[in-house]
Design an enzyme around this catalytic site. Structure first.
Site, mmCIF file in Angstrom:
data_model
loop_
_atom_site.group_PDB
_atom_site.id
_atom_site.type_symbol
_atom_site.label_atom_id
_atom_site.label_comp_id
_atom_site.label_asym_id
_atom_site.label_seq_id
_atom_site.Cartn_x
_atom_site.Cartn_y
_atom_site.Cartn_z
ATOM 1 N N LYS A 119 -6.301 6.489 11.045
ATOM 2 C CA LYS A 119 -7.722 6.289 11.356
ATOM 3 C C LYS A 119 -7.817 6.043 12.856
ATOM 4 O O LYS A 119 -7.913 4.884 13.293
ATOM 5 C CB LYS A 119 -8.176 5.023 10.622
ATOM 6 C CG LYS A 119 -9.346 5.176 9.695
ATOM 7 C CD LYS A 119 -9.926 3.823 9.394
ATOM 8 C CE LYS A 119 -9.586 3.330 8.047
ATOM 9 N NZ LYS A 119 -10.219 2.028 7.729
ATOM 10 N N PHE B 266 -13.703 2.631 5.146
ATOM 11 C CA PHE B 266 -12.704 1.943 4.334
ATOM 12 C C PHE B 266 -12.359 2.823 3.142
ATOM 13 O O PHE B 266 -13.214 3.192 2.352
ATOM 14 C CB PHE B 266 -13.218 0.581 3.864
ATOM 15 C CG PHE B 266 -12.112 -0.275 3.343
ATOM 16 C CD1 PHE B 266 -11.278 -0.965 4.205
ATOM 17 C CD2 PHE B 266 -11.864 -0.366 1.980
ATOM 18 C CE1 PHE B 266 -10.222 -1.736 3.730
ATOM 19 C CE2 PHE B 266 -10.815 -1.132 1.490
ATOM 20 C CZ PHE B 266 -9.997 -1.813 2.374
ATOM 21 N N VAL B 267 -11.092 3.183 3.053
ATOM 22 C CA VAL B 267 -10.667 4.102 1.988
ATOM 23 C C VAL B 267 -9.760 3.377 0.998
ATOM 24 O O VAL B 267 -9.076 2.413 1.351
ATOM 25 C CB VAL B 267 -9.943 5.342 2.575
ATOM 26 C CG1 VAL B 267 -10.903 6.165 3.416
ATOM 27 C CG2 VAL B 267 -8.719 4.954 3.392
ATOM 28 N N ASP C 52 1.145 2.957 4.750
ATOM 29 C CA ASP C 52 0.056 3.699 4.105
ATOM 30 C C ASP C 52 -0.934 4.236 5.124
ATOM 31 O O ASP C 52 -1.255 5.417 5.137
ATOM 32 C CB ASP C 52 -0.638 2.812 3.051
ATOM 33 C CG ASP C 52 -1.060 1.440 3.585
ATOM 34 O OD1 ASP C 52 -0.838 1.156 4.780
ATOM 35 O OD2 ASP C 52 -1.621 0.645 2.801
ATOM 36 N N ARG D 45 -5.488 0.847 -6.448
ATOM 37 C CA ARG D 45 -4.204 1.365 -5.943
ATOM 38 C C ARG D 45 -3.711 2.547 -6.778
ATOM 39 O O ARG D 45 -2.998 3.401 -6.295
ATOM 40 C CB ARG D 45 -3.127 0.271 -5.969
ATOM 41 C CG ARG D 45 -3.321 -0.839 -4.962
ATOM 42 C CD ARG D 45 -2.027 -1.623 -4.776
ATOM 43 N NE ARG D 45 -2.244 -2.902 -4.115
ATOM 44 C CZ ARG D 45 -2.315 -3.077 -2.807
ATOM 45 N NH1 ARG D 45 -2.204 -2.052 -1.996
ATOM 46 N NH2 ARG D 45 -2.496 -4.276 -2.292
ATOM 47 N N GLY E 217 0.780 -1.240 0.000
ATOM 48 C CA GLY E 217 0.000 0.000 0.000
ATOM 49 C C GLY E 217 0.805 1.279 0.000
ATOM 50 O O GLY E 217 0.271 2.351 -0.268
ATOM 51 N N ASP F 91 -5.838 -0.402 -1.538
ATOM 52 C CA ASP F 91 -6.640 -1.219 -2.440
ATOM 53 C C ASP F 91 -7.884 -1.784 -1.780
ATOM 54 O O ASP F 91 -8.000 -1.819 -0.555
ATOM 55 C CB ASP F 91 -5.819 -2.409 -2.932
ATOM 56 C CG ASP F 91 -5.673 -3.479 -1.845
ATOM 57 O OD1 ASP F 91 -5.270 -3.120 -0.709
ATOM 58 O OD2 ASP F 91 -5.985 -4.648 -2.103
ATOM 59 N N ASP G 175 -4.409 1.924 11.318
ATOM 60 C CA ASP G 175 -5.817 1.679 11.670
ATOM 61 C C ASP G 175 -5.855 1.118 13.093
ATOM 62 O O ASP G 175 -5.802 1.870 14.063
ATOM 63 C CB ASP G 175 -6.401 0.728 10.621
ATOM 64 C CG ASP G 175 -7.887 0.520 10.757
ATOM 65 O OD1 ASP G 175 -8.487 1.070 11.689
ATOM 66 O OD2 ASP G 175 -8.485 -0.213 9.932
HETATM 67 P P1 XMP Z 1 -3.740 -1.993 11.109
HETATM 68 O O1 XMP Z 1 -5.179 -2.304 11.500
HETATM 69 O O2 XMP Z 1 -2.820 -3.137 11.397
HETATM 70 O O3 XMP Z 1 -3.871 -1.847 9.564
HETATM 71 O O4 XMP Z 1 -3.286 -0.674 11.675
HETATM 72 C C1 XMP Z 1 -2.849 -1.647 8.749
HETATM 73 C C2 XMP Z 1 -3.106 -2.216 7.391
HETATM 74 O O5 XMP Z 1 -4.490 -2.551 7.147
HETATM 75 C C3 XMP Z 1 -4.893 -2.130 5.883
HETATM 76 N N1 XMP Z 1 -5.976 -1.136 6.028
HETATM 77 C C4 XMP Z 1 -6.621 -0.580 5.004
HETATM 78 N N2 XMP Z 1 -6.452 -0.728 3.674
HETATM 79 N N3 XMP Z 1 -8.178 0.838 3.289
HETATM 80 C C5 XMP Z 1 -7.247 -0.021 2.824
HETATM 81 O O6 XMP Z 1 -7.106 -0.130 1.609
HETATM 82 C C6 XMP Z 1 -8.404 1.056 4.608
HETATM 83 O O7 XMP Z 1 -9.272 1.854 4.982
HETATM 84 C C7 XMP Z 1 -7.577 0.296 5.509
HETATM 85 N N4 XMP Z 1 -7.502 0.257 6.867
HETATM 86 C C8 XMP Z 1 -6.488 -0.644 7.140
HETATM 87 C C9 XMP Z 1 -3.657 -1.528 5.244
HETATM 88 O O8 XMP Z 1 -3.016 -2.510 4.469
HETATM 89 C C10 XMP Z 1 -2.778 -1.155 6.392
HETATM 90 O O9 XMP Z 1 -1.387 -1.159 6.103
#
Ligand code: XMP
Length: 205
Positions: free
Chosen positions: A152, A173-174, A121, A186, A66, A180, A124
Site C-alpha cells: 500500500k 483497509f483490506v 502480508d 483471515r 497475517g 484480519d 503499509d
Molecule cells: P506497517 O504500517 O507497519 O503495517 O507497514 C504492517 C502491518 O499492519 C497491518 N496492516 C493491515 N492489516 N489490513 C489489515 O488487515 C490492512 O489494510 C492493513 N494495513 C496494515 C498488518 O498486520 C501489517 O503486517
C-alpha cells in the site's frame, strides 16, 4: 545477491470483476483480488524466488499472524530444502502511536551467514518491516530480502520497500487471505474491502 528483476512488476489493483460471495456480502463491500488471481501471482513469485535462491540454503522468516495463508501457498512451491521460523510482532496500540513494536514471539533460528527471506502480508507505513529487518540484520545474515503479498505505497511513512511484491493496493483497509479486522476474515480466500458499518462510524481501522 542483487534483488531480482525477473518478477513482473506488481499491478495496481483497484477492483475485481468477481462478485463478493453471498456469504460475505453483508461485510465485504468490494472484492479486490480474487482467489485465482492470488494463486497465479503467488505461483509466479515462488518460481522467481526459487530461481533467485537456486543452490543456496534459504531461511524463511514469516511474520505472524497475517502471513499464514500467503506463506503456506508460497512455500509449498519451493522444491528444495529450507528452514522456516515465525516471528510475532505487534505495534503498541494502548499508550502511544509512536509505532514502537512489541515482539510477541522471538525467533529460534540462528541467522548468522544464512540467506534470509522475510515474508509479510502487507507493507503499509513500512514501520513493521523496517524494524524487523533491522532486528534480523543484527544477526549478520549472508543476505536479507523481503517479500510481501500486498503493498500500500500511499500509506508509506518510511523508506522501507520490499524486494518481492505481489499486488499494489489502494489506501483502503483490506481483509482476507490472512488479513484480519479484529481477528475476523483471515480465512477468506480473496482480498476485499470492508463495509464501513463493520468498524463503525469514526472508527476506521
Ligand atoms: P506497517 O504500517 O507497519 O503495517 O507497514 C504492517 C502491518 O499492519 C497491518 N496492516 C493491515 N492489516 N489490513 C489489515 O488487515 C490492512 O489494510 C492493513 N494495513 C496494515 C498488518 O498486520 C501489517 O503486517
Amino acid at each position: 545477491m542483487n534483488p531480482s528483476s525477473r518478477l513482473s512488476p506488481p499491478v495496481l489493483v483497484s477492483r475485481s470483476r468477481a462478485r463478493v460471495p453471498a456469504a460475505y456480502s453483508d461485510d465485504i463491500e468490494q472484492l479486490l483480488i480474487s482467489a485465482p488471481r492470488i494463486r497465479s501471482r503467488v505461483t509466479e513469485m515462488a518460481r522467481v524466488i526459487a530461481e533467485d535462491y537456486h543452490g543456496k540454503r534459504l531461511v524463511v522468516v514469516a511474520l505472524l499472524n497475517g502471513t499464514i495463508l500467503f506463506l503456506a501457498y508460497l512455500i509449498r512451491h519451493f522444491e528444495f530444502p529450507l528452514s522456516m521460523d515465525l516471528i510475532g510482532v505487534s505495534s503498541y496500540r494502548g499508550g502511544t502511536s509512536s509505532g514502537e513494536l512489541e515482539y510477541t514471539k522471538r525467533l529460534k533460528l540462528d541467522l548468522r551467514d544464512q540467506h534470509v527471506l522475510v515474508v509479510d502480508d502487507i507493507l503499509d507505513t513500512g514501520k513493521t518491516l523496517c524494524a524487523v529487518k533491522a532486528e534480523l540484520a543484527r544477526q549478520h545474515p549472508a543476505s536479507l530480502r523481503t517479500c510481501v503479498l500486498l503493498d500500500k505505497p500511499d500509506g508509506r511513512k518510511t523508506d522501507c520497500e520490499a524486494d518481492y511484491v505481489g499486488f499494489i493496493v489502494p489506501h483502503l483497509f483490506v481483509v482476507g487471505y490472512g488479513l484480519d479486522y479484529d481477528e475476523r476474515y483471515r480465512n477468506l480466500p480473496f482480498v476485499g474491502v470492508l463495509r464501513p458499518h463493520v468498524y463503525g462510524p469514526g472508527s476506521a481501522p
